[in-house]
Design a protein around this motif. Structure first.
Motif, PDB file in Angstrom:
ATOM      1  N   THR A  79       0.842  -1.158  -0.034  1.00 37.04           N
ATOM      2  CA  THR A  79       0.065   0.012   0.093  1.00 37.04           C
ATOM      3  C   THR A  79       0.924   1.204   0.084  1.00 37.04           C
ATOM      4  O   THR A  79       2.015   1.226   0.343  1.00 37.04           O
ATOM      5  N   PRO A  80       0.291   2.294  -0.339  1.00 45.44           N
ATOM      6  CA  PRO A  80       1.252   3.750  -0.187  1.00 45.44           C
ATOM      7  C   PRO A  80       1.573   3.884   1.052  1.00 45.44           C
ATOM      8  O   PRO A  80       2.475   5.110   1.365  1.00 45.44           O
ATOM      9  N   ASN A  81       1.167   3.333   2.062  1.00 49.43           N
ATOM     10  CA  ASN A  81       1.686   3.480   3.468  1.00 49.43           C
ATOM     11  C   ASN A  81       2.761   2.629   3.998  1.00 49.43           C
ATOM     12  O   ASN A  81       3.215   2.749   5.183  1.00 49.43           O
ATOM     13  N   HIS A  82       3.079   1.552   3.185  1.00 47.08           N
ATOM     14  CA  HIS A  82       4.481   0.554   3.482  1.00 47.08           C
ATOM     15  C   HIS A  82       5.487   1.470   3.448  1.00 47.08           C
ATOM     16  O   HIS A  82       5.824   2.272   2.522  1.00 47.08           O
ATOM     17  N   ILE A  83       6.469   0.915   4.391  1.00 49.75           N
ATOM     18  CA  ILE A  83       7.737   1.711   4.655  1.00 49.75           C
ATOM     19  C   ILE A  83       8.840   0.904   3.853  1.00 49.75           C
ATOM     20  O   ILE A  83       9.063  -0.415   3.673  1.00 49.75           O
ATOM     21  N   PHE A  84       9.624   1.825   2.972  1.00 47.53           N
ATOM     22  CA  PHE A  84      10.783   1.253   2.244  1.00 47.53           C
ATOM     23  C   PHE A  84      12.180   1.988   2.787  1.00 47.53           C
ATOM     24  O   PHE A  84      12.175   2.983   3.356  1.00 47.53           O
ATOM     25  N   LEU A 260      17.374   6.595   5.239  1.00 50.77           N
ATOM     26  CA  LEU A 260      15.742   7.229   5.601  1.00 50.77           C
ATOM     27  C   LEU A 260      14.754   5.915   5.315  1.00 50.77           C
ATOM     28  O   LEU A 260      14.932   5.167   4.218  1.00 50.77           O
ATOM     29  N   ASN A 261      13.994   5.752   6.156  1.00 46.18           N
ATOM     30  CA  ASN A 261      12.819   4.912   6.100  1.00 46.18           C
ATOM     31  C   ASN A 261      11.405   5.514   6.220  1.00 46.18           C
ATOM     32  O   ASN A 261      11.199   6.391   7.085  1.00 46.18           O
ATOM     33  N   THR A 262      10.717   5.205   4.934  1.00 49.99           N
ATOM     34  CA  THR A 262       9.518   6.002   5.108  1.00 49.99           C
ATOM     35  C   THR A 262       8.636   5.319   3.898  1.00 49.99           C
ATOM     36  O   THR A 262       8.809   4.525   3.155  1.00 49.99           O
ATOM     37  N   SER A 263       7.360   5.805   3.955  1.00 50.46           N
ATOM     38  CA  SER A 263       6.493   5.361   3.007  1.00 50.46           C
ATOM     39  C   SER A 263       6.251   6.676   1.829  1.00 50.46           C
ATOM     40  O   SER A 263       6.706   7.862   2.413  1.00 50.46           O
TER      41      SER A 263
END
Length: 378
Positions: A79-84, A260-263
């Motif tokens: 989803t667009p809320n998953h963290i990469f 950096l980790n974020t969605s």
């Protein structure tokens, strides 16, 4: 004790500022079915494990969606809320933090590095001439990282400063200011500069001065702090030969250059703030003049493609195309892109958990759609 008090004081101010501002968290973006079909067809053709992307047009988030799965063969739908892991897209955030300190009068960009970090271990007399501006522009002569030790991460709070001051490679590649050579080590040293000036850890500063004010709830430079249910797993390999990367690319000593980790949803407000001239709603990130200085082309990289180095960014000024300010990231298991078009207030955010994904297959359709919207064809 003094550092602890200062950290608490600055964090308290930042928290109060966040509470006083209207919420800047992005709203759910509408789907664009035809565009979604194009991207999914591209993913199936490419064989990528998964990705997430978001589009901004006229400063507004118009699209955010995830594709594929968090882990090959049994992961959750992205989803667009998953963290990469965003790899080198970390650097524009570090540059923004340095520009904040400059804007506040706490740091001169033309100060010598050794003025700020007098305990920086000198191995070459030319190192005394390195300036903060040169490090931002990759013209300092500082070499690059040879081994990130992702499989042997350091987690302690002193990891970054220890690396920056003594353990990092430092034999200069050229006289400072005479050439340009991309250096992750340089940005890790900038993280140490942020720590020394602010009295906070690098991660605390970024949270208090960028993430929290902008409502970037999932953003963190510390991977263990990210929400487990939203994490993604990195992959590599050609189509049909994909395999999981056994280690996640995290090591606290390399935080400023790479972790950096974020969605895409959580990252979008940062792009929106910069496109709006440095502020989003009542939340101030940079003055417009400071932003323009950060983005000013200062070092030609590729004359044919009109690419120039700016402070923390690359600027493309191609005839007949909108000015692009961008940064790419590529690391074990992940690739990413942050593309901003300041003149049309448009942006593309893209991140994949497949280091061998073909970025062009996804970025080009996004750029085409934004170009059509800018020309009024949509």
């Amino acid at each position: 004790m003094a550092r602890l008090f200062k950290t608490f004081f600055i964090s308290a101010i930042a928290f109060a500022h966040v509470q006083a501002c209207t919420s800047t968290a992005p709203k759910a973006a509408p789907d664009i079915p035809e565009f979604t079909s194009t991207l999914e067809a591209a993913r199936l053709e490419d064989g990528a494990v998964g990705f997430a992307t978001a589009l901004i047009d006229d400063g507004e988030l118009i699209y955010a969606k995830g594709f594929g799965e968090t882990e090959l063969g049994g992961g959750a739908p992205i989803t667009p809320n998953h963290i990469f892991h965003w790899a080198s897209v970390s650097k524009p955030l570090v540059a923004t933090a340095i520009m904040q300190l400059s804007e506040r009068g706490q740091l001169s960009l033309d100060a010598n590095l050794v003025e700020i970090l007098p305990d920086y271990r000198i191995t070459d007399p030319r190192q005394r001439d390195i300036t903060i501006r040169q490090i931002l522009l990759h013209t300092s002569g500082i070499p690059d990282v040879e081994d990130y030790n992702w499989d042997k991460p350091e987690y302690d709070e002193e990891a970054l400063m220890r690396w920056a001051l003594t353990d990092s490679p430092r034999d200069l590649l050229f006289d400072p200011g005479t050439e340009r050579k991309y250096s992750n080590v340089g940005y890790e040293i900038l993280g140490a500069v942020i720590e020394r000036i602010s009295g906070m850890s690098f991660e605390e500063y970024m949270s208090a001065n960028i993430f929290e004010p902008l409502g970037m709830k999932s953003a963190s430079f510390i991977y263990p702090d990210t929400e487990k249910a939203l994490r993604t797993v990195g992959h590599a390999g050609a189509r049909g030969e994909k395999h999981r990367i056994e280690h996640y690319p995290y090591n606290r000593r390399h935080g400023p250059s790479s972790t950096l980790n974020t969605s895409v949803m959580s990252f979008a407000p940062f792009a929106q703030a910069l496109l709006a001239g440095g502020s989003l709603g009542e939340t101030h990130v940079l003055n417009a003049e400071t932003l323009a200085d950060m983005w000013a082309p200062r070092w030609m990289i590729d004359e044919e493609n009109a690419e120039s180095g700016a402070m923390g960014w690359v600027v493309e000024n191609r005839p007949g195309r909108a000015r692009m300010v961008r940064h790419f990231g590529w690391d074990d298991g992940f690739r990413s892109a942050l593309l901003l078009f300041p003149d049309t207030k448009q942006a593309v955010l893209f991140v994949t958990n497949d280091e061998d994904a073909n970025l062009r297959a996804y970025l080009f359709p996004a750029l085409d759609m934004l170009k059509e919207r800018a020309s009024g064809e949509n």
